[in-house]
Motif scaffolding. Structure first.
Motif, PDB file in Angstrom:
ATOM      1  N   LEU A 130      40.627 -77.957 -42.803  1.00  0.00           N
ATOM      2  CA  LEU A 130      42.054 -77.879 -42.487  1.00  0.00           C
ATOM      3  C   LEU A 130      42.831 -78.975 -43.210  1.00  0.00           C
ATOM      4  O   LEU A 130      43.881 -78.720 -43.805  1.00  0.00           O
ATOM      5  N   ALA A 131      42.309 -80.205 -43.178  1.00  0.00           N
ATOM      6  CA  ALA A 131      42.990 -81.323 -43.834  1.00  0.00           C
ATOM      7  C   ALA A 131      43.103 -81.087 -45.333  1.00  0.00           C
ATOM      8  O   ALA A 131      44.141 -81.378 -45.950  1.00  0.00           O
ATOM      9  N   SER A 132      42.043 -80.555 -45.921  1.00  0.00           N
ATOM     10  CA  SER A 132      42.040 -80.290 -47.357  1.00  0.00           C
ATOM     11  C   SER A 132      43.090 -79.244 -47.743  1.00  0.00           C
ATOM     12  O   SER A 132      43.817 -79.405 -48.725  1.00  0.00           O
ATOM     13  N   ILE A 133      43.193 -78.206 -46.934  1.00  0.00           N
ATOM     14  CA  ILE A 133      44.141 -77.124 -47.237  1.00  0.00           C
ATOM     15  C   ILE A 133      45.581 -77.574 -46.994  1.00  0.00           C
ATOM     16  O   ILE A 133      46.488 -77.261 -47.767  1.00  0.00           O
ATOM     17  N   LEU A 134      45.794 -78.334 -45.921  1.00  0.00           N
ATOM     18  CA  LEU A 134      47.137 -78.859 -45.644  1.00  0.00           C
ATOM     19  C   LEU A 134      47.602 -79.769 -46.777  1.00  0.00           C
ATOM     20  O   LEU A 134      48.792 -79.783 -47.132  1.00  0.00           O
ATOM     21  N   ALA A 135      46.679 -80.517 -47.360  1.00  0.00           N
ATOM     22  CA  ALA A 135      47.017 -81.427 -48.456  1.00  0.00           C
ATOM     23  C   ALA A 135      47.524 -80.677 -49.685  1.00  0.00           C
ATOM     24  O   ALA A 135      48.248 -81.244 -50.511  1.00  0.00           O
ATOM     25  N   SER A 136      47.160 -79.395 -49.771  1.00  0.00           N
ATOM     26  CA  SER A 136      47.616 -78.592 -50.911  1.00  0.00           C
ATOM     27  C   SER A 136      49.056 -78.116 -50.735  1.00  0.00           C
ATOM     28  O   SER A 136      49.634 -77.521 -51.646  1.00  0.00           O
ATOM     29  N   GLY A 137      49.630 -78.365 -49.525  1.00  0.00           N
ATOM     30  CA  GLY A 137      51.034 -78.033 -49.294  1.00  0.00           C
ATOM     31  C   GLY A 137      51.276 -76.774 -48.490  1.00  0.00           C
ATOM     32  O   GLY A 137      52.425 -76.378 -48.288  1.00  0.00           O
ATOM     33  N   LYS A 138      50.214 -76.149 -47.976  1.00  0.00           N
ATOM     34  CA  LYS A 138      50.394 -74.917 -47.201  1.00  0.00           C
ATOM     35  C   LYS A 138      50.897 -75.230 -45.797  1.00  0.00           C
ATOM     36  O   LYS A 138      50.686 -76.326 -45.280  1.00  0.00           O
ATOM     37  N   SER A 139      51.563 -74.249 -45.178  1.00  0.00           N
ATOM     38  CA  SER A 139      52.022 -74.418 -43.806  1.00  0.00           C
ATOM     39  C   SER A 139      50.819 -74.479 -42.877  1.00  0.00           C
ATOM     40  O   SER A 139      49.724 -74.006 -43.232  1.00  0.00           O
ATOM     41  N   TYR A 140      51.013 -75.038 -41.679  1.00  0.00           N
ATOM     42  CA  TYR A 140      49.886 -75.173 -40.747  1.00  0.00           C
ATOM     43  C   TYR A 140      49.268 -73.820 -40.394  1.00  0.00           C
ATOM     44  O   TYR A 140      48.036 -73.685 -40.407  1.00  0.00           O
ATOM     45  N   PRO A 141      50.065 -72.782 -40.047  1.00  0.00           N
ATOM     46  CA  PRO A 141      49.440 -71.488 -39.701  1.00  0.00           C
ATOM     47  C   PRO A 141      48.584 -70.929 -40.835  1.00  0.00           C
ATOM     48  O   PRO A 141      47.483 -70.431 -40.599  1.00  0.00           O
ATOM     49  N   SER A 142      49.063 -71.015 -42.087  1.00  0.00           N
ATOM     50  CA  SER A 142      48.296 -70.508 -43.225  1.00  0.00           C
ATOM     51  C   SER A 142      47.035 -71.331 -43.433  1.00  0.00           C
ATOM     52  O   SER A 142      45.954 -70.795 -43.708  1.00  0.00           O
ATOM     53  N   ALA A 143      47.168 -72.647 -43.299  1.00  0.00           N
ATOM     54  CA  ALA A 143      46.021 -73.530 -43.486  1.00  0.00           C
ATOM     55  C   ALA A 143      44.963 -73.294 -42.415  1.00  0.00           C
ATOM     56  O   ALA A 143      43.758 -73.267 -42.708  1.00  0.00           O
ATOM     57  N   ALA A 144      45.409 -73.109 -41.165  1.00  0.00           N
ATOM     58  CA  ALA A 144      44.462 -72.868 -40.069  1.00  0.00           C
ATOM     59  C   ALA A 144      43.704 -71.565 -40.279  1.00  0.00           C
ATOM     60  O   ALA A 144      42.489 -71.491 -40.039  1.00  0.00           O
ATOM     61  N   ALA A 145      44.411 -70.530 -40.737  1.00  0.00           N
ATOM     62  CA  ALA A 145      43.770 -69.232 -40.983  1.00  0.00           C
ATOM     63  C   ALA A 145      42.716 -69.349 -42.079  1.00  0.00           C
ATOM     64  O   ALA A 145      41.603 -68.817 -41.965  1.00  0.00           O
ATOM     65  N   GLU A 146      43.044 -70.062 -43.152  1.00  0.00           N
ATOM     66  CA  GLU A 146      42.103 -70.215 -44.265  1.00  0.00           C
ATOM     67  C   GLU A 146      40.904 -71.061 -43.861  1.00  0.00           C
ATOM     68  O   GLU A 146      39.755 -70.752 -44.220  1.00  0.00           O
ATOM     69  N   ALA A 147      41.153 -72.131 -43.093  1.00  0.00           N
ATOM     70  CA  ALA A 147      40.055 -72.990 -42.650  1.00  0.00           C
ATOM     71  C   ALA A 147      39.110 -72.225 -41.729  1.00  0.00           C
ATOM     72  O   ALA A 147      37.879 -72.357 -41.823  1.00  0.00           O
ATOM     73  N   LEU A 148      39.672 -71.423 -40.835  1.00  0.00           N
ATOM     74  CA  LEU A 148      38.846 -70.629 -39.919  1.00  0.00           C
ATOM     75  C   LEU A 148      37.989 -69.642 -40.695  1.00  0.00           C
ATOM     76  O   LEU A 148      36.795 -69.467 -40.400  1.00  0.00           O
ATOM     77  N   ALA A 149      38.575 -68.997 -41.708  1.00  0.00           N
ATOM     78  CA  ALA A 149      37.836 -68.022 -42.509  1.00  0.00           C
ATOM     79  C   ALA A 149      36.658 -68.686 -43.230  1.00  0.00           C
ATOM     80  O   ALA A 149      35.582 -68.101 -43.365  1.00  0.00           O
ATOM     81  N   ARG A 150      36.848 -69.922 -43.672  1.00  0.00           N
ATOM     82  CA  ARG A 150      35.770 -70.634 -44.369  1.00  0.00           C
ATOM     83  C   ARG A 150      34.615 -70.971 -43.427  1.00  0.00           C
ATOM     84  O   ARG A 150      33.459 -71.033 -43.843  1.00  0.00           O
ATOM     85  N   ILE A 151      34.938 -71.174 -42.149  1.00  0.00           N
ATOM     86  CA  ILE A 151      33.909 -71.582 -41.187  1.00  0.00           C
ATOM     87  C   ILE A 151      33.153 -70.385 -40.605  1.00  0.00           C
ATOM     88  O   ILE A 151      31.922 -70.393 -40.526  1.00  0.00           O
ATOM     89  N   ILE A 152      33.879 -69.356 -40.183  1.00  0.00           N
ATOM     90  CA  ILE A 152      33.214 -68.243 -39.487  1.00  0.00           C
ATOM     91  C   ILE A 152      33.083 -66.988 -40.345  1.00  0.00           C
ATOM     92  O   ILE A 152      32.610 -65.956 -39.875  1.00  0.00           O
ATOM     93  N   GLY A 153      33.517 -67.063 -41.603  1.00  0.00           N
ATOM     94  CA  GLY A 153      33.394 -65.909 -42.484  1.00  0.00           C
ATOM     95  C   GLY A 153      34.720 -65.205 -42.662  1.00  0.00           C
ATOM     96  O   GLY A 153      35.524 -65.134 -41.736  1.00  0.00           O
ATOM     97  N   GLN A 154      34.953 -64.664 -43.844  1.00  0.00           N
ATOM     98  CA  GLN A 154      36.250 -64.089 -44.186  1.00  0.00           C
ATOM     99  C   GLN A 154      36.643 -62.933 -43.281  1.00  0.00           C
ATOM    100  O   GLN A 154      37.783 -62.829 -42.835  1.00  0.00           O
TER     101      GLN A 154
END
Length: 399
Positions: A130-154
């Motif tokens: 989540l921290a890595s994705i937020l650092a790229s400038g994405k909004s929190y909802p988008s970052a949370a969705a991407e981080a979750l997909a990386r952890i539990i599968g797309q």
């Protein structure tokens, strides 16, 4: 004591998908009475409700709900976490609700529950992503969705790409955090998706219906197929005045221009120096829509910015949020005649004071009354561009 099922909603307006959800919920729960916690004069996306809460409560009762209570504005017009927390708390506080039913694009409770558990506990791996994705400038909802997909599968991680799934996850987390004895019940959403502008096989999202009604060439034929007849009749006969935040444009600009940068920083959801942008933007724009677009950044969703501006209009601060972490009263809007016994049961079981008339309001303690006063002012403000309804002029709706 009767065990009821709760639904947290907006019904802005009520459409056939909502009716299906109520009917399916009753089928799943063996016909248990339904208590609806419904947004009042302002809604989660940062807008005035298109229709007043009394009209929407009447629609809910006609659609099969047994009782309708109002979600206070400090919860109804807030982010998903606070919205879900307020709804779960006010329903649980009735002392009657044992299940919480919600619509979701994903009908698989295992996937929703797994995502809720991960987001609730936020393991180190998820936090790092989540921290890595937020650092790229994405909004929190988008970052949370991407981080979750990386952890539990797309495939399963995509659960956060749909708004009703996000709320479903927040509802489960709210129940778990508070330790409520409430069973979550997922009803898979059918027809047009949330916020879709398309009519799908005779169904439309509430967003598409509102947008169509706001335009001069509204697709009334599609709307008639998408809503119950009593809703359509109320709309075409102008019995339900349509409201929206655009009509509050000048009031919002006035409210913001009165504030210092420090006061803007004290509005809920303002962070990271956004008060500086808002302070300048409200002086360089002349309408609500232009203001929102001028403030928009990658890190802030449009809904969040709209809520910030409307909280400024309503005078709601971060301090108000801290004083009201959970609802302070149960505001009853309406009830089925055949379900009046629920009022008597709730009077014995409720964990919060019940407000159904002016006399009940007068009995509230100072803290609860201060919160209720926010709802009264929200009602008065929302109706700046609509026929005025006094909050205590309308008696309890009984259908």
């Amino acid at each position: 004591m009767t065990r009821c099922t709760g639904i947290i909603t907006e019904y802005n307006p009520l459409h056939n998908g909502h009716v299906y959800h109520i009917e399916r919920t009753k089928s799943i729960t063996g016909g248990a009475p339904i208590i609806v916690a419904m947004s009042g004069w302002f809604v989660q996306r940062g807008d005035a409700a298109a229709f007043d809460p009394y009209t929407r409560a009447m629609w809910a009762l006609k659609a099969g709900a047994d009782m309708v209570i109002q979600l206070p504005v400090m919860f109804s017009m807030s982010g998903a976490e606070r919205f879900a927390r307020g709804g779960a708390h006010v329903l649980y506080s009735t002392g009657l609700v044992g299940k919480l039913s919600f619509g979701a694009e994903c009908g698989n409770m295992d996937v929703i529950s797994r995502a809720a558990e991960l987001l609730l506990h936020e393991p180190a791996g998820y936090k790092a992503e989540l921290a890595s994705i937020l650092a790229s400038g994405k909004s929190y909802p988008s970052a949370a969705a991407e981080a979750l997909a990386r952890i539990i599968g797309q495939d399963d991680g995509d659960v956060l790409s749909s708004p009703n799934n996000i709320l479903a996850i927040e509802y489960i987390q709210a129940i778990k955090r508070a330790g409520f004895d409430m069973e979550p019940v997922a009803v898979e959403r059918t027809g047009a998706m949330h916020d879709s502008d398309e009519a799908v096989f005779g169904s439309m999202s509430a967003s598409a219906i509102r947008n169509s009604l706001k335009s001069n060439n509204g697709n009334m034929e599609a709307i008639e197929q998408a809503v119950p007849q009593y809703v359509f009749d109320a709309i075409v006969n102008n019995n339900a005045a349509i409201m929206h935040a655009d009509g509050l444009s000048q009031a919002v600009l006035y409210a913001l221009r009165k504030l210092t940068k420090e006061e803007i920083a004290d509005i809920p959801d303002v962070a990271e120096g956004l008060e500086n942008t808002i302070y300048l933007s409200c002086r360089n724009t002349t309408c609500f829509d232009e203001l929102i677009k001028s403030i928009k950044t990658k890190r802030y969703t449009l809904a969040r910015i709209r809520r910030i501006c409307l909280n400024a209009l309503l005078g709601i601060t971060k301090g108000d949020y801290k004083k009201a972490e959970t609802p302070k009263y149960i505001r009853v809007l309406g009830i089925k005649k055949a379900s009046l016994y629920l009022m008597a049961e709730m009077a014995k079981s409720a964990k919060l004071p019940i407000v159904a008339c002016r006399r009940d309001y007068d009995k509230l303690d100072a803290e609860a009354r201060a919160c209720f006063d926010k709802d009264i002012f929200a009602a008065e403000t929302a109706q700046l561009n609509a026929p005025y309804i006094n909050e205590f002029a309308r008696k309890l709706i009984i259908v």
